[in-house]
Motif scaffolding. Structure first.
Motif, PDB file in Angstrom:
ATOM      1  N   PHE A 134       0.867  -1.182   0.000  1.00  0.00           N
ATOM      2  CA  PHE A 134       0.000   0.000   0.000  1.00  0.00           C
ATOM      3  C   PHE A 134       0.904   1.232   0.000  1.00  0.00           C
ATOM      4  CE2 PHE A 134      -2.545  -3.287   2.120  1.00  0.00           C
ATOM      5  CZ  PHE A 134      -3.705  -3.248   1.346  1.00  0.00           C
ATOM      6  N   PRO A 135       0.936   1.995  -1.096  1.00  0.00           N
ATOM      7  CA  PRO A 135       1.916   3.073  -1.219  1.00  0.00           C
ATOM      8  C   PRO A 135       1.739   4.201  -0.209  1.00  0.00           C
ATOM      9  CG  PRO A 135       0.323   3.178  -3.012  1.00  0.00           C
ATOM     10  CD  PRO A 135       0.091   1.878  -2.308  1.00  0.00           C
ATOM     11  N   GLU A 136       0.511   4.414   0.266  1.00  0.00           N
ATOM     12  CA  GLU A 136       0.258   5.515   1.189  1.00  0.00           C
ATOM     13  C   GLU A 136       0.596   5.144   2.633  1.00  0.00           C
ATOM     14  OE1 GLU A 136      -3.557   3.135   1.066  1.00  0.00           O
ATOM     15  OE2 GLU A 136      -1.932   3.671  -0.309  1.00  0.00           O
ATOM     16  N   LEU A 137       0.773   3.857   2.905  1.00  0.00           N
ATOM     17  CA  LEU A 137       1.126   3.414   4.248  1.00  0.00           C
ATOM     18  C   LEU A 137       2.639   3.310   4.388  1.00  0.00           C
ATOM     19  CD1 LEU A 137      -1.482   0.591   4.920  1.00  0.00           C
ATOM     20  CD2 LEU A 137      -1.643   3.038   5.429  1.00  0.00           C
ATOM     21  N   THR A 138       3.116   3.427   5.611  1.00  0.00           N
ATOM     22  CA  THR A 138       4.558   3.299   5.822  1.00  0.00           C
ATOM     23  C   THR A 138       4.986   1.853   5.625  1.00  0.00           C
ATOM     24  OG1 THR A 138       4.428   2.790   8.190  1.00  0.00           O
ATOM     25  CG2 THR A 138       4.455   5.135   7.545  1.00  0.00           C
ATOM     26  N   ALA A 139       6.304   1.675   5.513  1.00  0.00           N
ATOM     27  CA  ALA A 139       6.850   0.332   5.375  1.00  0.00           C
ATOM     28  C   ALA A 139       6.417  -0.541   6.550  1.00  0.00           C
ATOM     29  CB  ALA A 139       8.373   0.399   5.295  1.00  0.00           C
ATOM     30  N   ALA A 173       5.581   3.689   1.755  1.00  0.00           N
ATOM     31  CA  ALA A 173       6.150   2.730   0.805  1.00  0.00           C
ATOM     32  C   ALA A 173       6.287   3.323  -0.592  1.00  0.00           C
ATOM     33  CB  ALA A 173       5.292   1.472   0.761  1.00  0.00           C
ATOM     34  N   GLY A 174       5.333   4.180  -0.965  1.00  0.00           N
ATOM     35  CA  GLY A 174       5.377   4.794  -2.290  1.00  0.00           C
ATOM     36  C   GLY A 174       6.539   5.737  -2.491  1.00  0.00           C
ATOM     37  N   GLN A 215      11.439  -1.433  -1.307  1.00  0.00           N
ATOM     38  CA  GLN A 215      10.109  -2.039  -1.267  1.00  0.00           C
ATOM     39  C   GLN A 215      10.193  -3.559  -1.312  1.00  0.00           C
ATOM     40  OE1 GLN A 215       7.137  -0.358  -3.947  1.00  0.00           O
ATOM     41  NE2 GLN A 215       8.226   1.588  -3.958  1.00  0.00           N
ATOM     42  N   GLN A 216      11.121  -4.103  -2.089  1.00  0.00           N
ATOM     43  CA  GLN A 216      11.284  -5.557  -2.129  1.00  0.00           C
ATOM     44  C   GLN A 216      11.640  -6.109  -0.752  1.00  0.00           C
ATOM     45  OE1 GLN A 216      14.133  -6.232  -5.379  1.00  0.00           O
ATOM     46  NE2 GLN A 216      12.468  -7.064  -6.620  1.00  0.00           N
ATOM     47  N   ARG A 217      12.482  -5.386  -0.027  1.00  0.00           N
ATOM     48  CA  ARG A 217      12.865  -5.861   1.307  1.00  0.00           C
ATOM     49  C   ARG A 217      11.685  -5.794   2.280  1.00  0.00           C
ATOM     50  NH1 ARG A 217      18.388  -2.488   1.725  1.00  0.00           N
ATOM     51  NH2 ARG A 217      17.550  -1.525  -0.158  1.00  0.00           N
ATOM     52  N   VAL A 218      10.854  -4.770   2.143  1.00  0.00           N
ATOM     53  CA  VAL A 218       9.641  -4.698   2.964  1.00  0.00           C
ATOM     54  C   VAL A 218       8.729  -5.884   2.639  1.00  0.00           C
ATOM     55  CG1 VAL A 218       7.552  -3.375   3.476  1.00  0.00           C
ATOM     56  CG2 VAL A 218       9.740  -2.186   3.152  1.00  0.00           C
TER      57      VAL A 218
END
Length: 218
Positions: free
Chosen positions: A102-107, A143-144, A151-154
């Protein structure tokens, strides 16, 4: 679950192409293959040969294929919604190529959403995973706003926030350098070994640095 079996599997879109080299030379399509729990399998592929389709077939996201996929001898096309919900909660874990964060949420929020459903990991485990993968300082960043490699690591941490018998990883480290690839592989190997799980990895080039017991060319 102890084994996943493919019997003469072929994407429906490849129907009529059985004699073409891209299909005839495949070590997966139109073969009989078994992935046993505890396996370490790399499926190497060129773009467009169906690696993401294969992962989606096994995970039950798509069923547009010919042939059969069996979980412990049971054809997965016979499974109902409740069966799939249970399998995806405790048996199969997926890291899709598109990551689906979800790009708007943090990692951290992306990981916590999964963990609140499974209650599988402690707060300390998650914090340690962020630290070991070198993204502790990005935990509270949306995340975005992160690079694809971050992002891959998340997404790797999120995929590990549940019990599983098989871990499906679709190009999990395509944007990681050698050092981060090695670190991510060590984390995945440790957690998969702890639960005796199988790991199935797809790659078109830069693949997860694990000790694979089986390598198949798609």
């Amino acid at each position: 679950m102890e084994k996943i079996t493919l019997h003469q599997l072929l994407p429906a879109v490849f129907a009529g192409m059985e004699d073409e080299s891209s299909v005839a030379q495949s070590q997966v399509w139109l073969r009989n293959i078994e992935f046993a729990r505890g396996c370490r399998t790399l499926i190497s592929a060129d773009s467009g040969t169906g690696k993401s389709s294969l992962v989606s077939f096994i995970y039950g996201r798509r069923n547009d294929y010919m042939g059969h996929i069996q979980f412990d001898g049971n054809d997965i096309k016979q499974l109902g919604v409740n069966n799939w919900c249970s399998l995806r909660a405790i048996t199969l874990s997926l890291l899709p190529q598109e990551l689906s964060l979800f790009p708007e949420l943090t990692a951290l929020e992306n990981v916590e959403i999964k963990n609140r459903l499974t209650h599988h990991r402690s707060t300390k485990w998650i914090a340690d995973a962020f630290e070991s993968l070198g993204i502790a300082d990005r935990a509270n960043v949306a995340a975005g706003r992160m690079s694809v490699g971050q992002q891959q690591r998340v997404a790797i941490i999120r995929a590990l926030c549940q019990p599983f018998d098989f871990l499906l990883l679709d190009e999990p480290v395509s944007h990681l350098d050698n050092t981060n690839n090695t670190i991510a592989a060590a984390l995945i190997e440790r957690e998969a070994t702890a639960c005796g799980a199988g790991v199935i990895v797809t790659s078109v080039g830069n693949h997860l640095k694990m000790d694979y017991k089986q390598t198949l060319r798609l």
